[in-house]
Design an enzyme around this catalytic site. Structure first.
Site, PDB file in Angstrom:
ATOM      1  N   SER A 123     -19.688 -70.401  89.371  1.00 37.28           N
ATOM      2  CA  SER A 123     -19.600 -69.542  88.017  1.00 37.28           C
ATOM      3  C   SER A 123     -18.532 -70.104  87.227  1.00 37.28           C
ATOM      4  O   SER A 123     -18.352 -69.910  85.971  1.00 37.28           O
ATOM      5  CB  SER A 123     -19.336 -68.084  88.265  1.00 37.28           C
ATOM      6  OG  SER A 123     -18.520 -68.043  89.352  1.00 37.28           O
ATOM      7  N   HIS A 144     -27.282 -70.504  87.844  1.00 35.50           N
ATOM      8  CA  HIS A 144     -26.200 -69.443  88.109  1.00 35.50           C
ATOM      9  C   HIS A 144     -26.864 -68.030  87.971  1.00 35.50           C
ATOM     10  O   HIS A 144     -27.475 -67.659  87.035  1.00 35.50           O
ATOM     11  CB  HIS A 144     -25.385 -69.670  86.819  1.00 35.50           C
ATOM     12  CG  HIS A 144     -24.178 -68.730  87.057  1.00 35.50           C
ATOM     13  ND1 HIS A 144     -23.743 -68.321  85.762  1.00 35.50           N
ATOM     14  CD2 HIS A 144     -23.297 -68.001  87.954  1.00 35.50           C
ATOM     15  CE1 HIS A 144     -22.608 -67.515  86.224  1.00 35.50           C
ATOM     16  NE2 HIS A 144     -22.544 -67.317  87.566  1.00 35.50           N
ATOM     17  N   GLU A 156     -28.945 -68.467  84.547  1.00 30.14           N
ATOM     18  CA  GLU A 156     -28.504 -69.442  83.569  1.00 30.14           C
ATOM     19  C   GLU A 156     -28.741 -70.899  84.439  1.00 30.14           C
ATOM     20  O   GLU A 156     -28.140 -71.184  85.331  1.00 30.14           O
ATOM     21  CB  GLU A 156     -26.834 -69.486  83.182  1.00 30.14           C
ATOM     22  CG  GLU A 156     -26.578 -68.377  82.549  1.00 30.14           C
ATOM     23  CD  GLU A 156     -24.957 -68.294  82.049  1.00 30.14           C
ATOM     24  OE1 GLU A 156     -24.457 -67.505  81.143  1.00 30.14           O
ATOM     25  OE2 GLU A 156     -24.163 -68.676  83.057  1.00 30.14           O
ATOM     26  N   ASN A 194     -20.055 -65.832  80.660  1.00 32.30           N
ATOM     27  CA  ASN A 194     -18.760 -65.513  80.832  1.00 32.30           C
ATOM     28  C   ASN A 194     -17.873 -66.173  79.684  1.00 32.30           C
ATOM     29  O   ASN A 194     -16.538 -65.687  79.738  1.00 32.30           O
ATOM     30  CB  ASN A 194     -18.385 -66.279  82.310  1.00 32.30           C
ATOM     31  CG  ASN A 194     -18.542 -65.443  83.440  1.00 32.30           C
ATOM     32  OD1 ASN A 194     -18.748 -64.310  83.070  1.00 32.30           O
ATOM     33  ND2 ASN A 194     -18.737 -66.048  84.513  1.00 32.30           N
TER      34      ASN A 194
HETATM   35  P1  NAI Z   1     -18.895 -65.590  99.502  1.00 32.94           P
HETATM   36  O1  NAI Z   1     -17.398 -65.779  99.880  1.00 32.94           O
HETATM   37  O2  NAI Z   1     -19.508 -64.366  99.585  1.00 32.94           O
HETATM   38  O3  NAI Z   1     -19.844 -66.604 100.472  1.00 32.94           O
HETATM   39  C1  NAI Z   1     -19.565 -67.818 100.637  1.00 32.94           C
HETATM   40  C2  NAI Z   1     -20.091 -68.236 101.741  1.00 32.94           C
HETATM   41  O4  NAI Z   1     -19.994 -69.867 101.820  1.00 32.94           O
HETATM   42  C3  NAI Z   1     -19.482 -67.807 103.228  1.00 32.94           C
HETATM   43  O5  NAI Z   1     -20.462 -67.340 104.091  1.00 32.94           O
HETATM   44  C4  NAI Z   1     -18.905 -69.212 103.784  1.00 32.94           C
HETATM   45  O6  NAI Z   1     -18.807 -69.043 104.995  1.00 32.94           O
HETATM   46  C5  NAI Z   1     -19.711 -70.065 103.202  1.00 32.94           C
HETATM   47  N1  NAI Z   1     -19.232 -71.372 103.317  1.00 32.94           N
HETATM   48  C6  NAI Z   1     -17.992 -71.693 102.658  1.00 32.94           C
HETATM   49  N2  NAI Z   1     -17.989 -73.153 102.728  1.00 32.94           N
HETATM   50  C7  NAI Z   1     -18.927 -73.578 103.235  1.00 32.94           C
HETATM   51  C8  NAI Z   1     -19.307 -75.004 103.480  1.00 32.94           C
HETATM   52  N3  NAI Z   1     -18.711 -76.034 103.316  1.00 32.94           N
HETATM   53  N4  NAI Z   1     -20.688 -75.217 103.921  1.00 32.94           N
HETATM   54  C9  NAI Z   1     -21.549 -74.217 104.089  1.00 32.94           C
HETATM   55  N5  NAI Z   1     -20.927 -72.770 103.955  1.00 32.94           N
HETATM   56  C10 NAI Z   1     -19.784 -72.544 103.526  1.00 32.94           C
HETATM   57  O7  NAI Z   1     -18.877 -65.918  98.005  1.00 32.94           O
HETATM   58  P2  NAI Z   1     -19.810 -65.717  96.922  1.00 32.94           P
HETATM   59  O8  NAI Z   1     -19.266 -64.472  96.344  1.00 32.94           O
HETATM   60  O9  NAI Z   1     -21.398 -65.579  97.479  1.00 32.94           O
HETATM   61  O10 NAI Z   1     -19.885 -66.863  95.829  1.00 32.94           O
HETATM   62  C11 NAI Z   1     -20.378 -68.070  96.250  1.00 32.94           C
HETATM   63  C12 NAI Z   1     -20.745 -69.001  94.879  1.00 32.94           C
HETATM   64  O11 NAI Z   1     -21.312 -68.306  93.977  1.00 32.94           O
HETATM   65  C13 NAI Z   1     -19.246 -69.407  94.204  1.00 32.94           C
HETATM   66  O12 NAI Z   1     -19.509 -70.691  93.708  1.00 32.94           O
HETATM   67  C14 NAI Z   1     -19.066 -68.342  93.277  1.00 32.94           C
HETATM   68  O13 NAI Z   1     -18.359 -68.734  92.135  1.00 32.94           O
HETATM   69  C15 NAI Z   1     -20.581 -68.276  92.854  1.00 32.94           C
HETATM   70  N6  NAI Z   1     -20.906 -66.794  92.138  1.00 32.94           N
HETATM   71  C16 NAI Z   1     -20.277 -65.811  92.813  1.00 32.94           C
HETATM   72  C17 NAI Z   1     -20.571 -64.571  91.896  1.00 32.94           C
HETATM   73  C18 NAI Z   1     -20.086 -63.197  92.461  1.00 32.94           C
HETATM   74  O14 NAI Z   1     -20.178 -62.245  91.729  1.00 32.94           O
HETATM   75  N7  NAI Z   1     -19.573 -63.135  93.602  1.00 32.94           N
HETATM   76  C19 NAI Z   1     -21.516 -64.465  90.857  1.00 32.94           C
HETATM   77  C20 NAI Z   1     -22.084 -65.945  90.502  1.00 32.94           C
HETATM   78  C21 NAI Z   1     -21.553 -66.851  90.994  1.00 32.94           C
END
Ligand code: NAI
Length: 509
Positions: A123, A144, A156, A194
């Protein structure tokens, strides 16, 4: 470009809040889905979580059990990145860290075939930077989704400097085939949503900081007059001030400190105090047990004999307000005006829609003795609240007929400290200004800018369509007045808005 076929394998990396949701969306669209997470058991836990969510829908009678079983059967955990090698599309949703994401994509490039599309759900990171260093950066784009991915419609599709047009088009068609509302955006800080949404929070925070009124009244006005689902303060409380403040800071820094995106000290103080919103029990509002409810500051009912309402000039945007007064049985006299400007007169008061000047300045400019400004409403026929501000010398007693008039129409009335642009007009003008600048800079089309704000944040109208409806000359004048009032660059009008206003064009034909 056609969408990917349902038989194409979709890989999702990262099984957290976003990754699991995205995997669900792809599986529901009929694709075989492989979910990989580097934390032990996380991929299977993600799939189990999806099953639990879907079974809630079965319990409510909204989905059949065999449908759920089929979706879950299409999802499988992957133990290594190598197991994703035959995927047609990879969606990365891991930790928001540029180096880590780059590392994952470099490894994928060595594993996957040349036709695999690589995407990131980031994001805040630049798609151009994530792709830099890849052998074929043209096949990487942003995809996105919004949280929760299975529910939120917007996607997006973000093109970095190198992204191939056909890759972006295929992703767009695929997101549409998945039942989403895709929009194209170029990789710039905040992408569309955003970035364009910043003024919704920022203007609320400014109005609060300047003592225009309290936060609960500002929220009520944006809901009841502006037609937004939630006001900025309750929304920031829901998002979490740590998250919202971090996004604002990152957009502000990324635009080299452009004051349009300046973070608020009011919000910073909440973060410092640990008042992060709903999740910490307190933000602007108090969510703890036994907390006293916070109510908007609406005027008590005024019982007053009303003189006839005189409606002068070309009423334009406020015509439905006058129609509402007639429908409420008030005596309305319509007449021409020398200037042609829309004015309402009620006894000794002159009433007018704000144009970005404070009442004191406008009363002086126009030689009006007792001026009452009223705010913009999304729909004057349906609004249930309105903000007013008076020129100096219009004391509490002199305000009563104006209060009574709007109350008689069924509106809650609140008097603001005399503030330029009031609340809804100022917010909408600034949202449209930001959207216009995004269009000017080639970040998105006007259509996609509006669609993004409606599908991503449930805005009642796209900011540019809203500005079209008000007239771009009026919106431009409002911004110019705001800029003059504050003497700040923050309120400078986008050149595109100015150019279109001068050419008497609109954003949408
Ligand atoms: P989260 O922390 O809930 O999940 C991330 C997951 O990725 C975890 O299960 C972790 O174990 C895994 N992970 C971390 N490094 C890794 C690697 N090198 N290889 C494989 N798995 C790995 O995070 P979330 O909230 O799901 O966000 C993920 C992405 O989505 C980020 O880039 C964030 O900016 C983006 N995003 C988040 C939103 C939100 O509202 N939470 C909305 C839109 C985009």
């Amino acid at each position: 470009m056609p969408a990917l076929a349902p038989s194409d394998i979709i890989a999702v990396i990262g099984a957290g809040a976003m990754g699991a949701g995205i995997a669900q969306v792809a599986a529901q669209a009929g694709h075989p889905v492989r979910l990989y997470d580097n934390s032990d058991g996380a991929a299977q836990a993600g799939i189990d979580g999806v099953r639990r969510q879907l079974e809630k829908r079965v319990a409510k009678g909204k989905m059949a059990q065999d449908e759920v079983d089929a979706i879950i059967a299409r999802m499988s955990p992957a133990a290594t990145l190598a197991e994703l090698a035959d995927s047609r599309l990879v969606v990365e949703a891991i930790v928001e860290n540029l180096e880590v994401k780059r590392g994952v994509f470099a490894e994928l490039e060595s594993l996957c075939g040349p036709d695999t599309l690589l995407t990131s759900n980031t994001s805040s990171l630049s798609i151009t930077s994530i792709a830099a260093g890849l052998e074929r950066p043209e096949r990487l784009a942003g995809l996105h989704f919004f949280n929760p991915a299975p529910v939120m419609k917007l996607v997006e599709v973000i093109s970095g400097l190198a992204t191939d047009v056909e890759v972006a088009e295929t992703l767009y068609a695929t997101a549409a085939a998945w039942g989403k509302v895709p929009v194209h955006a170029s990789s710039t800080p905040g992408f569309i949503v955003n970035r364009v949404a910043r003024p919704f929070y920022a203007e609320g925070l400014r109005l609060l900081q300047e003592g225009a009124t309290d936060f609960a009244t500002l929220d009520a006005l944006l809901r009841q007059a502006g037609g937004f689902r939630m006001g900025p303060f309750e929304l920031m409380d829901l998002i979490g001030h740590d998250v919202n403040y971090a996004v604002t800071r990152s957009v502000f820094d990324a635009y080299y400190g452009d004051t349009r995106f300046e973070p608020s000290l009011v919000q910073q103080a909440l973060v410092e105090a640990g008042r992060l919103g709903r999740k910490s029990g307190q933000g602007f509002y108090d969510y703890r047990d036994h907390a006293a409810p916070t109510s908007p500051d609406f005027a008590p009912t005024v019982e007053a004999e009303l003189p006839p309402l005189i409606a002068e000039g070309q009423l334009g945007a406020i015509a439905p307000l006058v129609a509402r007064a007639e429908a409420a049985g008030l005596e309305v006299v319509r007449r021409e005006s020398v200037s042609g400007q829309a004015r309402l007169r009620l006894g000794g008061l002159t009433l007018a829609l704000s144009d970005g000047r404070c009442a004191a300045e406008r009363a002086r400019d126009e030689g009006v003795e007792a001026l009452v400004l009223f705010d913009l409403c999304l729909d004057y026929e349906r609004a249930s609240a309105i903000a007013l501000a008076a020129s100096p010398g219009v004391d509490a007693e002199a305000r009563e007929p104006a209060t009574a008039l709007f109350q008689r129409l069924g509106l809650d009335v609140t008097w603001l400290t005399d503030t330029p642009g009031l609340v809804v007009l100022r917010t909408v003008a600034m949202l449209a200004n930001e959207a216009a600048d995004a269009v000017l800079q080639g970040v998105c089309s006007a259509r996609d800018g509006d669609l993004a704000m409606q599908a991503g944040l449930n805005y009642p109208r796209g900011p540019l369509a809203w500005a079209d409806g008000l007239g771009l000359a009026f919106v431009h004048r409002t911004l110019t007045h705001l800029q003059q009032s504050y003497g700040e660059e923050r309120y400078r009008a986008s050149f595109l808005l100015r150019r279109k206003a001068l050419a008497e064009e609109s954003f949408h034909v």
